[in-house]
Design a protein around this motif. Structure first.
Motif, PDB file in Angstrom:
ATOM      1  N   ARG A 151      -5.968  -2.453  12.035  1.00  0.00           N
ATOM      2  CA  ARG A 151      -6.351  -3.902  12.219  1.00  0.00           C
ATOM      3  C   ARG A 151      -5.277  -4.200  13.306  1.00  0.00           C
ATOM      4  O   ARG A 151      -4.046  -3.555  13.311  1.00  0.00           O
ATOM      5  CB  ARG A 151      -6.602  -4.597  11.045  1.00  0.00           C
ATOM      6  N   PHE A 174      -1.418  -3.864  12.375  1.00  0.00           N
ATOM      7  CA  PHE A 174      -1.063  -3.240  11.022  1.00  0.00           C
ATOM      8  C   PHE A 174      -2.162  -1.909  11.152  1.00  0.00           C
ATOM      9  O   PHE A 174      -3.214  -1.870  11.487  1.00  0.00           O
ATOM     10  CB  PHE A 174      -1.610  -4.092   9.937  1.00  0.00           C
ATOM     11  N   PRO A 199       6.033  -3.528  -1.557  1.00  0.00           N
ATOM     12  CA  PRO A 199       6.347  -4.869  -0.931  1.00  0.00           C
ATOM     13  C   PRO A 199       5.121  -5.699  -0.420  1.00  0.00           C
ATOM     14  O   PRO A 199       3.953  -4.991  -0.038  1.00  0.00           O
ATOM     15  CB  PRO A 199       7.263  -4.833  -0.010  1.00  0.00           C
ATOM     16  N   ASN A 200       5.104  -6.983  -0.230  1.00  0.00           N
ATOM     17  CA  ASN A 200       3.878  -7.912   0.323  1.00  0.00           C
ATOM     18  C   ASN A 200       3.752  -7.235   1.461  1.00  0.00           C
ATOM     19  O   ASN A 200       4.762  -6.872   2.420  1.00  0.00           O
ATOM     20  CB  ASN A 200       4.607  -9.213   0.514  1.00  0.00           C
ATOM     21  N   GLY A 201       2.431  -7.274   1.927  1.00  0.00           N
ATOM     22  CA  GLY A 201       2.097  -6.709   3.068  1.00  0.00           C
ATOM     23  C   GLY A 201       1.990  -5.301   3.444  1.00  0.00           C
ATOM     24  O   GLY A 201       1.658  -4.788   4.562  1.00  0.00           O
ATOM     25  N   ALA A 202       2.253  -4.521   2.416  1.00  0.00           N
ATOM     26  CA  ALA A 202       2.590  -3.135   2.751  1.00  0.00           C
ATOM     27  C   ALA A 202       1.255  -2.492   2.686  1.00  0.00           C
ATOM     28  O   ALA A 202       0.902  -1.344   3.600  1.00  0.00           O
ATOM     29  CB  ALA A 202       3.280  -2.454   1.359  1.00  0.00           C
ATOM     30  N   GLY A 203      -0.164  -2.982   2.336  1.00  0.00           N
ATOM     31  CA  GLY A 203      -1.190  -2.309   2.541  1.00  0.00           C
ATOM     32  C   GLY A 203      -1.900  -2.151   1.530  1.00  0.00           C
ATOM     33  O   GLY A 203      -2.923  -1.236   1.156  1.00  0.00           O
ATOM     34  N   LYS A 204      -1.530  -2.291   0.005  1.00  0.00           N
ATOM     35  CA  LYS A 204      -1.928  -2.083  -1.069  1.00  0.00           C
ATOM     36  C   LYS A 204      -3.336  -2.461  -1.199  1.00  0.00           C
ATOM     37  O   LYS A 204      -4.336  -1.710  -1.809  1.00  0.00           O
ATOM     38  CB  LYS A 204      -1.088  -2.476  -2.348  1.00  0.00           C
ATOM     39  N   THR A 205      -3.631  -3.858  -1.089  1.00  0.00           N
ATOM     40  CA  THR A 205      -4.964  -4.260  -1.365  1.00  0.00           C
ATOM     41  C   THR A 205      -5.891  -3.903  -0.322  1.00  0.00           C
ATOM     42  O   THR A 205      -7.022  -3.533  -0.579  1.00  0.00           O
ATOM     43  CB  THR A 205      -4.982  -5.926  -1.119  1.00  0.00           C
ATOM     44  N   THR A 206      -5.276  -3.567   1.097  1.00  0.00           N
ATOM     45  CA  THR A 206      -5.989  -2.938   1.884  1.00  0.00           C
ATOM     46  C   THR A 206      -6.546  -1.652   1.455  1.00  0.00           C
ATOM     47  O   THR A 206      -8.028  -1.151   1.496  1.00  0.00           O
ATOM     48  CB  THR A 206      -5.569  -2.679   3.365  1.00  0.00           C
ATOM     49  N   HIS A 229       2.763  -5.334  -7.676  1.00  0.00           N
ATOM     50  CA  HIS A 229       4.155  -5.456  -7.065  1.00  0.00           C
ATOM     51  C   HIS A 229       5.141  -5.182  -8.190  1.00  0.00           C
ATOM     52  O   HIS A 229       6.338  -5.088  -7.944  1.00  0.00           O
ATOM     53  CB  HIS A 229       4.631  -6.749  -6.882  1.00  0.00           C
TER      54      HIS A 229
END
Ligand SMILES: Nc1ncnc2c1ncn2[C@@H]1O[C@H](COP(=O)(O)OP(=O)(O)OP(=O)(O)O)[C@@H](O)[C@H]1O
Length: 338
Positions: free
Chosen positions: A4, A7, A26-33, A181
């Motif tokens: 995207r 990212f 960490p935040n924004g690393a891509g885990k949820t993606t 996290h």
């Protein structure tokens, strides 16, 4: 792979039946993606997904044998706990009576037999979490996805629910992937940790292995270790950060050195007996309470974190800007190949 603007998630993830894998980062690393891609909620730009040998990427989310427990559980507010759990089997074509019997059995297994008729808003956080888990498991998924499963709970409930969740995950015969996290959740719940930073896997292994041999600053902070990279020759590692450090292990070539903040001793005056190889001139950058200890953040020759008792911190009269000498025992440092 998921692309995207600004990212890219580019990871390889494999898991055996019965395995619990935690994606940690960490935040924004891509885990949820990554989790959304597994669930089919975010399309892959490239690559493939295979579950029990069957390609998955062209199967719509609702037809995937995948159960999801969302961070805020997303229970249907107007349905009882029982009907929330029966919902999945009903969607799969199970008759009403059978679906409700199945749901009752799941609630019983979760210790919630007495709450079958309760609506979600009357459930405690821990109970809602178990209903959400029962709802996901009642569809007999081959892949169970959990997004920050304990994040919505207060500290006390978290402890209990974590232990319960661990038991249910251990009994689950297919693959579980959870995103968190929280290093403690990851260590307690997972057989294997996959650490994601900037859309890539930076390290994976058992919790014990990762805790002992962190390979990035993020992981070292997570597990509470001072971590440096350098070049080893025998019992000495010359750190990229400047000084050399003596270690118990004998190594050669690129190496990491790690030691816990509790292994550091601080002095106001240069200690006479200490080896120059493990003695650094530092300055206190910050102090904070860490459990029953004081954690000092030091800058200088070697940036490091040191843990002191409150009494020691008071005797040393530490405050931001105080110059100190820091030393660490070679026996408490740990070196491993980089
Ligand atoms: N719907 C979206 N549209 C555009 N960008 C997004 C979207 N969701 C996430 N991102 C971006 O994609 C990247 C990865 O986000 P993602 O939520 O997967 O990370 P994460 O590791 O789960 O972080 P967190 O722990 O904060 O949830 C981040 O740069 C984020 O800002």
């Amino acid at each position: 792979m998921v692309d995207r603007p600004g990212f890219r998630l580019d990871i390889t993830l494999t898991a055996a039946p019965g395995e619990v894998v935690a994606l940690l980062g960490p935040n924004g690393a891509g885990k949820t993606t990554a989790l959304r891609a597994l669930a089919g909620l975010t399309p892959l730009t490239d690559g493939h997904l295979r579950l029990d040998g069957t390609p998955l990427q062209n199967t719509p989310p609702e037809s995937r044998p995948v159960g999801v427990v969302f961070q805020d559980y997303l229970l249907f507010p107007h349905l009882s706990a029982l009907d929330n759990v029966a919902f999945g089997p009903r969607c799969q074509g199970t008759g009403k009576t059978e679906a409700r019997a199945l749901a009752a059995a799941w609630l019983d297994r979760m210790g919630l037999a007495g709450h079958a008729a309760t609506k979600p808003r009357r459930l405690s956080g821990g109970q809602a979490q178990r209903v959400a888990l029962a709802r996901a498991l009642a569809t007999r998924p081959r892949l169970l996805l959990l997004d920050e499963p304990l994040a919505a709970l207060d500290a006390r409930t978290r402890l209990e629910v974590r232990a319960g969740l661990r038991r249910h995950l251990a009994e689950f015969e297919a693959v579980s992937v959870l995103v968190t996290h929280d290093p403690l959740d990851a260590m307690v719940l997972a057989d294997r940790l996959v650490v994601v930073e900037h859309g890539r896997v930076v390290q994976q292994g058992t919790p014990a292995d990762i805790a002992r041999h962190p390979r990035t600053d993020y992981i070292a902070r997570l597990v509470g270790l001072n971590l440096y990279r350098g070049r080893a020759a025998g019992h000495t590692v010359r750190l990229d950060a400047g000084p050399a450090i003596t270690t118990t292990e004998e190594l050669s070539g690129p190496a990491f050195v790690a030691f816990p903040p509790s292994a550091v001793t601080l002095f106001r005056d240069r200690p006479s007996g200490a080896s120059a190889r493990t003695l650094w001139r530092c300055e206190v950058a910050g102090l904070e309470t860490h459990g029953d200890r004081i954690r000092a953040d030091l800058t200088g020759e070697l940036p490091l974190a040191a843990d002191l008792t409150t009494v020691a911190a008071a005797e040393l009269d530490l405050r931001p800007g105080t110059p100190v000498w820091a030393t660490v025992k070679a026996t408490q440092t740990h070196a491993y190949p980089a």
